[in-house]
Design a protein around this motif. Structure first.
Motif, PDB file in Angstrom:
ATOM      1  N   GLU A 666      56.038  34.076  97.184  1.00  0.00           N
ATOM      2  CA  GLU A 666      54.839  34.610  96.988  1.00  0.00           C
ATOM      3  C   GLU A 666      55.425  34.529  95.187  1.00  0.00           C
ATOM      4  N   ASP A 668      57.094  36.389  93.528  1.00  0.00           N
ATOM      5  CA  ASP A 668      58.317  36.173  93.237  1.00  0.00           C
ATOM      6  C   ASP A 668      59.306  35.356  94.060  1.00  0.00           C
ATOM      7  N   ILE A 671      62.218  36.317  97.062  1.00  0.00           N
ATOM      8  CA  ILE A 671      61.163  36.953  97.977  1.00  0.00           C
ATOM      9  C   ILE A 671      61.897  35.715  99.617  1.00  0.00           C
ATOM     10  N   ASP A 677      61.942  37.294 102.965  1.00  0.00           N
ATOM     11  CA  ASP A 677      61.094  37.086 103.841  1.00  0.00           C
ATOM     12  C   ASP A 677      61.142  36.850 105.284  1.00  0.00           C
TER      13      ASP A 677
END
Length: 814
Positions: A666, A668, A671, A677
Motif C-alpha cells: 500500500e 503506507d 499497513i 492488511d
C-alpha cells in the motif's frame, strides 16, 4: 395521386423549404397535394403572443415582431426580387389582420377559444401561401388552396371534430377540377360550417394530410419530418434506437399515442379503412427508407416493435370499502372527468373493486382532484370512499407489438429489467389485444428505463455497463488501460459494451455521459472539477444510468463509507478496498443485504489475493453445501515479496522500499508490515465462510518493533527499519539455521483466527512460494485431508486491476 405532408422543421426556413421543393419536384406523380405546417416554432410564438396580449402585457408586440420578421425574411430569401412585391403585399396584409386580433385581445384582456383558433391559424395560412408562391417561382405547376374551404368541422374550437361527409365532398369536387399538378395547402386549420376558423389540435397537420388522402383515395400518404421514420425508441433518449422498416397501422397508433411524436395519433384513422399506406420519411435524408405503415405484415414474427413513453403524467386514484360491489362507481368517476374535458390515457382496477386508478395529464390533476371529491362528497363524508389521491412527476412507458400476444413471458421480462435497474413501477395496464403493455414510472427514470428495455429487446443481447471509477493511481490506471484494450473483444465475444462515465482522484473529477475517451482520460481529469465524494455520488445518481457500477480503487475509509448509498440505489459496487468488508460485522452484513435487496452486485474479489479467484471459489463451495473447517494462507503479496528477497546480503529497509516502489505494498507500507492488511483478509475469508467475526477477535503476532508500529509517517517508519536492522537479520539467521523460510501466515480454525511470521520447513506447501505469490489452503468437509489449493500472483497493480475487471465482467454476465 400522392399526398405529401411536411412538418414544421421541414419548412423552418428558406434552406429547408428549398429541400421540400426538390422532394416535390421529383416525387414522380402526376397529381400531388402538399400539406405544410407553420414555419418551425411559429405556432408556439403565436400562442405566446395571444397569451401575453390577453394578459395585457405589451410584450406581445415584440413576439409579433419576431413572427413578422420570420415571414418577411423567408419571402425575401425565397422569392426573386422582381416578384416579391405581390407576395410581400399579401403577407403584410395577413400580418396586419393578425396584429389587429392581438390588439383586440390586449384591449379586452382575455382570449376566447374562437379567437385563439383564429390567431393560431395564421401560421399555416402564411406558410402555405409563401411556399406555393415559391413553387410557382421555381417553375412548378402549382396552385394555393385555402384549407378552410375544404376541411369542415363542428364549432368546437381548439380541437374540432371533422364533418367527414362534407369534407370528403369538398375535397373530391375541388381536386376533380384542379388543373395544376401540385396543390399546396396548410395543415391543422379548418373552418366550421358557419365559416369560423377552427383547428384540429396540435399535430393536426398530419391529420389534415390523412383526411385529404382518404377523401381522394390517394396511392400513398408520405409524411416528411426530421427523422428517418418511426424508431424502436426515442432516438434523442436512446442512441441505439433504429428506424422500424415496416409496421402495422395498429402498432403505429399505439406508438404515436404513447409519445412517438413523428405521427399525430388520429392520423391513421382516415386512411386505415381505405388501406392507404403511410410512409414516414426524412426531409433532410429523403433517400433513406423510412417507415412504411400498412396492414399487419409482420411476417418475421417480431414481438416488441417499439418502446415509447408519454411524460408529464399524473395518477388519480379513488379507493375505499364503499366501492366494493357497488354498481355505477366507475361510471360516475369517468363521467365527471369526461364532463370536464379531462382525457384518461391509462386505467387500472383491482379485481376486488376496492380501488380504481387512472392516468391523466399532470396539467389536469388539480382540477381532477377537486371535481372527483365534489362528485363523491357524500361517500367521502360517510367514510365509504377516501378523498381522491394524486401522484405527480410520473410517465407512462409502453412496449408495443402486434405479435406480443403470441409470446409468453414478455411482461416478466419487462418488469424484471426495470426492477434490476431500480425503476419503481407505480401501476400496470395491458389491453385485451395484448398489443401494448404499459407501466407508470417516475418521470426521472424514463431515460434509464427506455435504454434498459431497448437493450433487452432490441440490441442482440449487447449489455451496456456504465462505470464510475474512484481512484486512478497505480491500480486504477492499469484498470482503465485494460478496458481500453479489451473493449472491442468484450463487445464482440461477450456482448458487453463497457463505458467509463465518471473518474476521480483525490484532486479532480470528470464526467462525460457519452463515455470518457480512455486514450485521453488523464487530460480530461486534469482539467476536471474539484473532487468531492458527495458530489461524485450525486452526479452518478442524477445521471441515473442503467447497469451503473461504482468502482473503488482506493484504500480510503471515506470512500468505503459511501457503498451503502450506491447499493441502496441499485448501483453495483466493485472494490479492491478492504475497509468495508473488514469493518464492523453489522456494516459488512448490511452491505450484503442491500446488494440482495436492490439487486445490485457487491463484488470484492481483489480484497484477498488480488486477481486470484479465492473469494469466488469460496462462495461456490459454501453455495454447494460444503463447510469450511480450516483456512491456512499466505495472503500478503507484499510480505511474501519482502521475505523472499530479504537475506544476509540485503537490508530489510531496502527490500521494503523496493516493494513500495514496485507497487507491491500500500502507499503506507506499514499497513502491510504491521499485519493489519492480512488480518483484514483472513477476516473477510472467515466471514465469507459464514462466520461472525470482528477484526479485534484476530490475534496478531507482529514481528515489527513497537517503535516502528507507533510511527505516523513513512519517513519515520523507514528510519525505524534501519534502526532495527540487526533484529531482522537475527530472524533471518534463525530461520536459515533451521533450513526454513520466513512466511507471514494467516490461519482460521474453530472460530479462532491469527496472523504472524512463521518459519516454514521444507516440504510445506508454503515453502516454495516465490516472489509476491499468494497461496490459500481450504480444508473443508469435502477436502478434509488434502486441501483445495489456490496459488498465484497475489499483489501488483496489473493483477489487481485484472481482478477488478473480472468482477465487472461477472456483473455483465448476471
Amino acid at each position: 395521386m400522392k399526398v405529401l405532408k411536411f412538418g414544421g422543421t421541414s419548412v423552418a426556413n428558406a434552406t429547408n423549404i428549398n429541400l421540400v421543393k426538390e422532394i416535390v419536384a421529383h416525387s414522380g406523380s402526376n397529381k400531388i397535394v402538399v400539406v405544410v405546417s407553420a414555419l418551425g416554432g411559429i405556432t408556439d410564438l403565436l400562442l405566446d403572443a395571444a397569451h401575453l396580449a390577453s394578459s395585457q402585457s405589451e410584450g406581445y408586440q415584440s413576439v409579433f415582431k419576431e413572427i413578422e420578421d420570420r415571414h418577411l425574411s423567408t419571402v425575401k430569401e425565397l422569392i426573386n426580387i422582381n416578384s416579391q412585391s405581390k407576395v410581400l403585399s399579401k403577407v403584410k396584409s395577413e400580418l396586419n389582420s393578425l396584429e389587429t386580433l392581438l390588439e383586440g385581445a390586449f384591449l379586452i384582456g382575455e382570449i376566447t377559444p374562437r379567437l385563439s383558433d383564429k390567431i393560431v391559424s395564421y401560421g399555416e395560412l402564411l406558410s402555405s401561401y409563401i411556399i406555393s408562391e415559391y413553387f410557382v417561382e421555381s417553375g412548378l405547376d402549382c396552385a394555393y388552396v385555402d384549407s378552410r374551404t375544404l376541411i369542415k368541422t363542428d364549432d368546437h374550437n381548439e380541437k374540432a371534430s371533422v364533418n367527414f361527409k362534407l369534407t370528403n365532398q369538398n375535397c373530391q369536387e375541388h381536386f376533380a377540377e384542379a388543373k395544376s399538378t401540385v396543390s399546396v395547402m396548410g395543415g391543422f386549420i379548418a373552418s366550421s360550417e358557419k365559416g369560423n376558423s377552427t383547428t384540429l389540435g396540435r399535430g393536426g397537420s398530419d391529420y389534415t394530410a390523412a383526411i385529404v388522402a382518404a377523401a381522394l383515395d390517394a396511392a400513398v400518404l408520405e409524411i416528411y419530418t426530421d427523422v428517418s421514420g418511426m424508431y424502436t425508441a426515442n432516438p434523442k433518449l436512446v442512441k441505439q434506437a433504429k428506424a422500424i422498416p415496416h409496421i402495422s397501422y395498429e402498432e403505429a397508433m399505439e406508438l404515436s399515442h404513447f409519445g412517438a411524436k413523428v405521427l399525430y395519433p388520429p392520423t391513421i384513422q382516415p386512411v386505415l379503412s381505405k388501406g392507404i399506406s403511410i410512409h414516414i420519411k426524412n426531409t433532410f435524408e429523403p433517400n433513406n427508407a423510412g417507415t412504411l405503415i400498412t396492414k399487419n405484415k409482420n411476417e418475421k414474427g417480431k414481438t416488441v416493435r417499439g418502446i415509447t413513453h408519454v411524460g408529464n403524467m399524473a395518477l388519480l386514484s379513488l379507493e375505499g370499502p364503499g366501492m366494493v360491489g357497488i354498481p355505477g362507481i366507475s361510471k360516475r368517476f369517468f363521467e365527471v372527468l369526461s364532463q370536464h374535458d379531462i382525457s384518461v390515457v391509462f386505467i387500472t382496477q383491482a379485481s376486488s373493486e376496492h380501488s380504481i386508478c387512472v392516468g391523466i395529464s399532470a396539467n389536469d390533476i388539480e382540477k381532477a382532484v377537486e371535481i372527483v371529491n365534489e362528485a363523491f362528497e357524500v361517500e367521502i363524508e360517510r367514510g365509504k370512499i377516501k378523498p381522491a389521491i394524486a401522484e405527480t412527476e410520473l410517465a407512462i412507458i409502453a412496449l408495443v407489438g402486434d405479435n406480443m400476444k403470441k409470446h409468453q413471458g414478455l411482461s416478466g421480462k419487462m418488469f424484471s429489467t426495470l426492477g434490476r435497474n431500480n425503476v419503481n413501477i407505480r401501476a400496470i395496464a395491458q389491453g385485451a389485444s395484448e398489443r401494448n403493455i404499459s407501466a407508470v414510472i417516475n418521470e426521472g427514470d424514463v431515460k434509464k428505463a427506455l435504454n434498459a428495455l431497448h437493450e433487452e429487446f432490441f440490441e442482440e443481447n449487447v449489455k451496456q455497463l456504465n462505470l464510475f471509477v474512484m481512484g486512478v493511481g497505480n491500480v486504477g490506471s492499469k484498470f482503465l488501460e485494460q478496458i481500453r484494450q479489451q473493449r472491442s473483444y468484450l463487445k464482440e465475444k461477450l456482448k458487453l459494451n463497457i463505458r467509463v462515465i465518471g473518474i476521480s482522484n483525490s484532486r479532480t473529477m470528470h464526467f462525460d455521459e457519452n463515455g470518457i475517451s480512455l486514450s485521453d482520460w488523464q487530460n480530461k481529469l486534469n482539467s476536471g472539477e474539484k473532487a468531492n465524494k458527495s458530489k461524485f455520488y450525486e452526479h452518478v445518481q442524477k445521471l441515473n444510468f442503467r447497469n451503473s457500477i461504482f468502482v473503488d480503487n482506493t484504500a480510503s475509509s471515506e470512500v468505503a463509507s459511501t457503498y451503502s448509498s450506491y447499493l441502496g440505489n441499485s448501483i453495483s459496487v466493485v472494490t479492491c478496498n478492504k475497509i468495508a468488508c473488514s469493518s464492523e460485522f453489522d456494516n459488512y452484513q448490511n452491505l450484503k443485504d442491500l446488494a440482495r435487496e436492490y439487486n445490485a452486485p457487491f463484488l470484492f474479489e481483489t480484497n484477498v489475493g488480488a486477481g486470484l479467484p479465492i473469494i469466488d471459489t469460496l462462495k461456490h463451495l459454501i453455495a454447494s453445501g460444503d463447510k469450511v473447517l480450516k483456512i491456512q494462507a499466505v495472503l500478503s503479496g507484499s510480505l511474501n515479496f519482502v521475505f523472499n528477497n530479504f537475506n544476509d546480503q540485503t537490508t530489510f529497509h531496502d527490500i521494503v522500499k523496493q516493494a513500495q516502489e514496485e507497487g507491491y505494498t500500500e502507499p503506507d507500507p506499514k499497513i502491510d508490515l504491521s499485519g493489519i492488511d492480512v488480518m483484514r483478509k483472513i477476516l473477510i475469508l472467515a466471514r465469507e465462510s459464514g462466520n461472525r467475526l470482528e477484526i479485534d477477535d484476530i490475534k496478531n503476532n507482529s514481528f515489527l518493533p513497537e517503535e516502528s508500529l507507533n510511527t505516523d509517517n513513512n519517513d519515520d517508519f523507514f528510519a525505524s527499519l534501519k534502526k532495527y536492522e540487526s533484529s531482522f537479520q537475527e530472524m533471518f539467521a534463525k530461520a536459515s539455521a533451521a533450513s526454513s523460510k520466513l512466511k507471514y501466515v494467516a490461519q482460521y480454525e474453530n472460530g479462532q483466527a491469527s496472523v504472524g511470521l512463521q518459519e516454514i520447513p521444507k516440504g510445506h506447501d508454503f515453502y516454495n512460494l516465490e516472489g509476491s505469490d499468494n497461496i490459500v489452503l481450504f480444508y473443508t468437509e469435502r477436502y478434509p485431508n488434502q486441501p483445495m489449493i489456490i496459488k498465484g500472483a497475489g499483489a501488483g497493480a496489473d493483477v489487481t486491476a485484472s481482478g477488478i475487471f473480472a468482477d465487472i465482467i461477472r456483473i455483465g454476465n448476471f
